[in-house]
Scaffold this active site. Structure first.
Site, short mmCIF file in Angstrom:
data_model
loop_
_atom_site.label_atom_id
_atom_site.label_comp_id
_atom_site.label_asym_id
_atom_site.label_seq_id
_atom_site.Cartn_x
_atom_site.Cartn_y
_atom_site.Cartn_z
N GLU A 41 47.76 35.51 35.23
CA GLU A 41 48.55 36.72 35.05
C GLU A 41 49.77 36.39 34.20
OE1 GLU A 41 50.35 40.25 37.93
OE2 GLU A 41 50.28 38.20 38.69
N LYS A 114 45.49 46.42 36.92
CA LYS A 114 45.94 46.00 38.25
C LYS A 114 46.24 47.21 39.13
CE LYS A 114 49.44 42.99 40.40
NZ LYS A 114 50.61 42.11 40.13
N CYS A 156 46.16 38.99 41.20
CA CYS A 156 47.28 38.56 42.03
C CYS A 156 47.40 39.32 43.36
CB CYS A 156 48.58 38.67 41.22
SG CYS A 156 49.95 37.68 41.88
#
Length: 274
Positions: A41, A114, A156
């Protein structure tokens, strides 16, 4: 059997320098035989200030970072997961944190935005994170066909939400790429158990690529990039520093585990309580 790699780096505010470091590590992984490489990321930009990424956001399909990913995938003949790239959002003051997948010809074949945003205060270090101030969340699950198996994309903080990965199972996921930038505090406590849990409960390989080290903005990220097999075995890991981890994934092993331990077939939802 396919060799895959997860790159680990400690990105800074200079995009060109970050791309040069990413390519150096990609080249080493490709030379070692990796056919699929996952970048972390924020690989291209770890901002000094959160709104910096809005200033350099790219239009979908065009820009320095996207051009780099396409060119690099083609140059080294690999499939490449481009961590996250700040792309234009509907809100002019935000970006989409887009995880992009390119094939070995440099063609983009998937985009995942995301979904879960990290809005957290860490008392131990007095760190504040508010991704929703500058990031617009996505809302789609992405699982695509590759020569190596059905590949799902997550980023993440998504790791803490098992329902996202269960939706991937409904799309027949076999391998999950997880670009990340876990904080040092949360990573030390939860990174490995969460990755192994997602691998075990979904009987899937996980390729977890992390930021790892100290950054110019004062942030410290956990690192410990790893590749985990469907039985929860850590196949390779890199606790700290720049580099990459590498392992061979085998669809036949995954299929054998799922056949001999058919937990995914035993799900009963919704459960009714007495």
């Amino acid at each position: 059997m396919t060799s895959v790699a997860a790159v680990q780096m400690a990105s800074g505010p200079n995009i060109s320098a970050n791309l040069a470091e990413a390519e150096r590590l990609i080249a080493k992984a490709a030379a070692a035989g990796a056919r699929l490489v996952v970048l972390p990321e924020n690989f291209a930009l770890m901002c000094m200030h959160e709104f910096d990424k809005v200033k350099v956001r790219e239009a979908d399909g065009k820009g320095q970072i996207q051009d780099f990913l396409a060119r690099t995938a083609a140059r080294y003949g690999i499939w490449l997961v481009g961590g996250t790239v700040p792309l234009v959002a509907d809100d002019a003051n935000k970006v989409r944190a887009a995880c992009l997948l390119f094939d070995d010809k440099g063609k983009r074949v998937a985009r995942y935005d995301k979904v879960h945003l990290f809005d957290v205060h860490l008392e131990e270090s007095n760190e504040d994170y508010a991704e929703s101030r500058t990031i617009e969340p996505g809302n789609n699950v992405v699982v695509v066909d590759t020569p190596f198996g059905r590949l799902g994309l997550a980023v993440c903080y998504d790791l803490r939400f098992p329902e996202l990965f269960r939706r991937m199972v409904q799309e027949n996921v076999e391998i999950i790429a997880l670009p990340s930038a876990f904080t040092a505090i949360t990573g030390k406590a939860h990174w490995e158990p969460l990755i192994r849990a997602r691998a075990i409960e979904n009987l899937s390989y996980i390729i977890a690529s992390a930021q790892g080290g100290y950054h110019a903005n004062g942030r410290e990220t956990h690192g410990d990039s790893m590749i985990v097999d469907p039985w929860g075995v850590v196949m390779d890991r890199l606790p700290r520093g720049s580099g990459f981890v590498m392992a061979d994934i085998e669809r036949s092993r995954l299929q054998a585990i799922r056949r001999n331990f058919p937990a995914l077939d035993h799900r009963r939802l919704p459960c009714t309580l007495p």
